[in-house]
Design an enzyme around this catalytic site. Structure first.
Site, short mmCIF file in Angstrom:
data_model
loop_
_atom_site.label_atom_id
_atom_site.label_comp_id
_atom_site.label_asym_id
_atom_site.label_seq_id
_atom_site.Cartn_x
_atom_site.Cartn_y
_atom_site.Cartn_z
N LYS A 1 2.91 14.71 44.68
CA LYS A 1 2.97 14.61 43.22
C LYS A 1 3.04 16.00 42.62
O LYS A 1 2.35 16.92 43.07
CB LYS A 1 1.74 13.85 42.71
CG LYS A 1 1.62 13.75 41.21
CD LYS A 1 0.36 12.95 40.83
CE LYS A 1 0.06 13.03 39.34
NZ LYS A 1 -1.16 12.28 38.98
N ASP A 20 -5.13 9.71 43.34
CA ASP A 20 -4.32 10.92 43.17
C ASP A 20 -5.27 12.13 43.29
O ASP A 20 -6.09 12.35 42.41
CB ASP A 20 -3.65 10.94 41.79
CG ASP A 20 -2.54 9.90 41.65
OD1 ASP A 20 -2.50 8.96 42.46
OD2 ASP A 20 -1.73 10.03 40.72
N LYS A 34 6.10 11.54 43.37
CA LYS A 34 5.66 11.21 42.01
C LYS A 34 5.87 12.42 41.11
O LYS A 34 5.36 13.51 41.38
CB LYS A 34 4.19 10.79 41.98
CG LYS A 34 3.68 10.48 40.57
CD LYS A 34 2.26 9.92 40.58
CE LYS A 34 1.73 9.74 39.17
NZ LYS A 34 0.35 9.17 39.16
#
Length: 221
Positions: A153, A91, A182
């Site tokens: 995300k 991430d 996400k």
């Protein structure tokens, strides 16, 4: 949507600066027990955690975290090392200043470089929605799609706010068909978790959902 289905979409997360190995081991144990999508931990624990879980759960870690203002070379090194240490998912935080400066090519190229460093593993791109305008969020949907990342995300959980339902709706309208979503930051109830998933999120970054399930079991639910 039942509890187990929600848990299957959770990246069970511990990224606090004070996190100890004993605490990391516990979140790994919990992630395995509840069959979450992954366990998301700081880079310094990836090698140890990968050995500890022995492939029973994917290990996710963060790159350029939490501010995103490191050089691309530094982020690339972090990603290379994380993958070598056993991370299955990365991430990364974008350079938000570049986005504000409209250096869109630089933002896209950095994501491409990090995707290559992932060597086929999953790359999620954190854009820190609470710091962006609607137009910037839409632009990042376009950039993430063009750059070939796997997920967009919402948040690090370390800024002024986390995921919102409106942002998930916006992502769902503007990302390409190959990009997943996400939601992360501030997801505090099973009801909210389910709503994020129904709106289009595929992953939930949270430390609280597993704790809620544990409490429910203790209380006899």
């Amino acid at each position: 949507m039942d509890r187990n289905e929600i848990l299957n979409h959770v990246d069970h997360t511990l990224l606090l600066q004070t996190a100890t190995w004993q605490e990391i081991k516990q979140v790994c144990d919990d992630a395995i027990k509840y069959r979450t999508a992954s366990v998301c931990i700081p880079p310094s624990y990836v090698k140890q955690a990968s050995g500890y879980v022995g492939g029973k759960i994917p290990v996710c870690t963060v790159i350029g975290f939490p501010n995103g203002s490191m050089t691309t070379k530094a982020k690339e090194f972090e990603a290379d090392e994380a993958i070598a240490n056993g991370a299955s998912e990365i991430d990364m935080v974008i350079n938000i200043g570049w986005l504000k400066d409209k250096k869109y090519d630089c933002v896209e190229e950095e994501i491409r470089i990090l995707k290559a460093a992932c060597q086929g593993k999953i790359l999620k791109v954190i854009i820190e929605t609470c710091l962006l305008t609607k137009e910037e969020k839409i632009k990042m949907c376009e950039i993430v799609t063009k750059a070939g990342a796997d997920y967009i995300k919402t948040s690090t959980g370390f800024s002024s706010a986390g995921a919102t339902f409106d942002d998930i709706r916006l992502f769902a309208e503007h990302i390409g068909p190959e990009v997943k979503i996400k939601a992360a930051g501030g997801i505090a109830s099973m009801e909210d978790a389910e709503k994020f998933l129904l709106l289009g999120a595929d992953r939930l970054g949270t430390s609280r959902i597993v704790k809620l399930v544990e409490k429910q079991k203790t209380d006899g639910y």
